[in-house]
Design a protein around this motif. Structure first.
Motif, mmCIF file in Angstrom:
data_model
loop_
_atom_site.group_PDB
_atom_site.id
_atom_site.type_symbol
_atom_site.label_atom_id
_atom_site.label_comp_id
_atom_site.label_asym_id
_atom_site.label_seq_id
_atom_site.Cartn_x
_atom_site.Cartn_y
_atom_site.Cartn_z
ATOM 1 N N ALA A 87 -37.744 -18.176 -109.711
ATOM 2 C CA ALA A 87 -38.975 -16.893 -110.236
ATOM 3 C C ALA A 87 -38.038 -15.887 -109.693
ATOM 4 N N THR A 88 -39.488 -14.772 -110.359
ATOM 5 C CA THR A 88 -39.755 -14.046 -109.955
ATOM 6 C C THR A 88 -39.237 -13.291 -109.016
ATOM 7 N N ALA A 89 -39.300 -11.731 -109.435
ATOM 8 C CA ALA A 89 -39.325 -10.965 -108.250
ATOM 9 C C ALA A 89 -41.120 -10.974 -107.588
ATOM 10 N N ALA A 90 -41.915 -11.258 -108.621
ATOM 11 C CA ALA A 90 -43.143 -10.798 -108.265
ATOM 12 C C ALA A 90 -43.332 -12.042 -107.180
ATOM 13 N N GLU A 91 -42.800 -13.554 -107.774
ATOM 14 C CA GLU A 91 -43.321 -14.490 -107.905
ATOM 15 C C GLU A 91 -43.177 -15.220 -105.763
ATOM 16 N N MET A 156 -40.022 -27.524 -104.908
ATOM 17 C CA MET A 156 -38.414 -27.731 -105.427
ATOM 18 C C MET A 156 -37.655 -26.439 -105.059
ATOM 19 N N GLU A 157 -38.389 -25.040 -105.714
ATOM 20 C CA GLU A 157 -38.934 -24.197 -106.205
ATOM 21 C C GLU A 157 -38.479 -23.600 -104.991
ATOM 22 N N ARG A 158 -39.500 -23.322 -104.291
ATOM 23 C CA ARG A 158 -38.625 -22.552 -102.853
ATOM 24 C C ARG A 158 -37.563 -22.946 -101.964
ATOM 25 N N TRP A 159 -37.818 -24.383 -102.213
ATOM 26 C CA TRP A 159 -36.676 -24.905 -101.501
ATOM 27 C C TRP A 159 -35.225 -23.869 -102.045
ATOM 28 N N ASP A 366 -49.878 -20.758 -103.784
ATOM 29 C CA ASP A 366 -48.733 -22.044 -104.693
ATOM 30 C C ASP A 366 -49.452 -21.056 -105.935
ATOM 31 N N THR A 367 -50.451 -20.625 -106.497
ATOM 32 C CA THR A 367 -50.553 -20.114 -107.804
ATOM 33 C C THR A 367 -49.626 -19.184 -108.427
ATOM 34 N N ARG A 368 -48.955 -17.857 -107.155
ATOM 35 C CA ARG A 368 -48.043 -17.245 -107.276
ATOM 36 C C ARG A 368 -47.144 -18.227 -108.644
ATOM 37 N N ILE A 369 -46.600 -19.481 -107.860
ATOM 38 C CA ILE A 369 -45.157 -19.272 -108.789
ATOM 39 C C ILE A 369 -45.552 -19.757 -110.259
ATOM 40 N N SER A 370 -44.994 -19.415 -111.192
ATOM 41 C CA SER A 370 -45.879 -19.955 -112.095
ATOM 42 C C SER A 370 -44.507 -21.095 -112.474
ATOM 43 N N SER A 372 -43.255 -21.613 -115.391
ATOM 44 C CA SER A 372 -42.855 -21.541 -116.310
ATOM 45 C C SER A 372 -41.423 -20.771 -116.445
ATOM 46 N N HIS A 373 -40.966 -21.318 -115.141
ATOM 47 C CA HIS A 373 -39.376 -20.708 -115.498
ATOM 48 C C HIS A 373 -39.043 -18.987 -115.962
ATOM 49 N N GLY A 374 -40.702 -18.449 -115.608
ATOM 50 C CA GLY A 374 -40.012 -17.085 -116.428
ATOM 51 C C GLY A 374 -38.869 -16.206 -115.269
ATOM 52 N N GLY A 375 -38.368 -16.108 -114.291
ATOM 53 C CA GLY A 375 -37.220 -16.255 -113.975
ATOM 54 C C GLY A 375 -35.505 -16.352 -114.542
#
Length: 377
Positions: A87-91, A156-159, A366-370, A372-375
């Motif tokens: 995730a990016t810092a914004a996410e 999964m990303e949050r974990w 949830d919609t904050r997290i893309s 697309s794996h921008g980070g």
């Protein structure tokens, strides 16, 4: 002992190895094959497969130094993805759980695993160790509905934003599930319903430690609630305010201990910069609701005295806790040792039968997290 040191012991290292030294690792055919397999498997963890073009180019040249450099770079990029997410810092904004894993010496651990032939173990060790992650990973692999897969992927990303290990003993509050769990020696020993913040005053995501339990607490009323209601009540109807236990003293508004106190008869001692706590409530009827987002941000706890007695096992018996509550005297009882607590937000969770259930995204996070794996790409 630092997690990184423990991991290095597991890999058989004698000490910390600098990033420069990691460049001399053994990237023979066997280790390269393992690396390529893990790159190909990255999508199984809802991660993008990092580009291996530099490694392919180095292998085509036959230059071992170039191969070593490219393989090191690829392995470390993949390791950071598993350890810290994409995730990016914004996410990540608003996710304030401190993660000491960021200080882990990945180059040193990589070198040790290459020398010991344990590259598989190196990558496995960087995945979240909570059983919830394994359930999500399994469900993600078999799920065909794209919307559900996206929800599982985000969680999964949050974990990956959590520490690899939450500790053998800890409390985890999932605001999205309106639930708190207690783990002892790696085993879940109890679950309690909770009420969390309204959508206008959401419960923040953070971690701290519980050091004690305040039975019959005073309520130090936050300035926002003073402005909203209590201040006007004290000024306009002093007799009603006194009947409800509100007092103005020492330049602050407070509420006396008692069964009508807004904190109820229990509040955890858990220092944090948000002034958010787990506590009791006189409004017990709200625990019967399925969606329990009613507070100003604090975490109201069902069966609060039973919860407190469970936390205090080995320090006070339930009878002793009940006696203190009955006395009406405000008393702080310290835990035998500080207990980590994580206030988190997961909208995809185990259903208890090996599958996953998707919870309502009450805070719209949830919609904050893309996906697309921008980070990472």
């Amino acid at each position: 002992m630092k997690r990184a040191v423990l991991a290095m012991v597991a890999f058989g290292l004698c000490g910390i190895v600098s990033p420069a030294q990691a460049q001399t690792g053994d990237w023979g055919a066997a280790n390269l094959a393992v690396l390529k397999r893990w790159v190909a498997m990255a999508p199984m963890d809802a991660l993008p497969a990092p580009s291996d073009s530099a490694l392919k180019k180095a292998e085509a040249s036959g230059d071992q130094a170039a191969i070593t450099s490219a393989a090191d770079d690829l392995a470390l990029r993949l390791a950071r993805m598993h350890l810290l997410g994409c995730a990016t810092a914004a996410e990540r904004k608003g996710w304030n759980i401190e993660d000491s894993d960021k200080a882990m010496d990945l180059p040193g651990l990589l070198k040790g695993s290459l020398q010991a032939g344990t590259l598989d173990a190196f990558f496995v060790s960087l995945r979240p160790r909570d059983p919830e992650y394994a359930v999500l990973q399994s469900a993600y692999a078999s799920e065909t509905d794209e919307k559900t897969r996206a929800a599982i992927s985000r969680n999964m990303e949050r974990w990956r934003w959590m520490p690899i290990s939450l500790g053998a003993d800890h409390v985890l509050v999932n605001a999205a599930a309106f639930e708190a769990g207690l783990w002892r020696e790696g085993r879940k020993v109890g679950t309690w319903k909770v009420i969390v913040g309204k959508t206008s005053t959401p419960t923040p995501v953070f971690n701290t430690v519980i050091t004690g339990v305040n039975l019959n607490p005073w309520w130090e009323i936050p300035a926002s609630i003073v402005r909203e209601s209590v201040g006007a009540l004290v000024r306009r109807s002093p007799s009603t305010a006194r009947a409800r236990g509100y007092v103005w003293e020492g330049g602050r508004y407070r509420q006396k201990p008692g069964p009508t106190n807004s904190l109820g008869q229990m509040k955890l001692v858990m220092p944090n910069r948000y002034s958010v706590y787990m506590h009791d409530t006189p409004s017990k009827n709200l625990f019967e609701r399925d969606v329990r987002a009613f507070s100003h941000g604090c975490i109201r706890t069902g069966d609060a005295i039973g919860y407190a007695a469970t936390l205090l096992e080995g320090v006070k018996t339930r009878e002793e806790v009940d006696a203190i509550v009955a006395s009406g005297k405000s008393t702080v009882v310290d835990l035998s040792r500080p207990l980590p607590i994580y206030i988190a937000y997961f909208t995809a969770v185990s259903d208890g039968q090996g599958g996953v259930k998707i919870l309502p995204d009450v805070y719209g996070r949830d919609t904050r997290i893309s996906t697309s794996h921008g980070g990472c790409v």
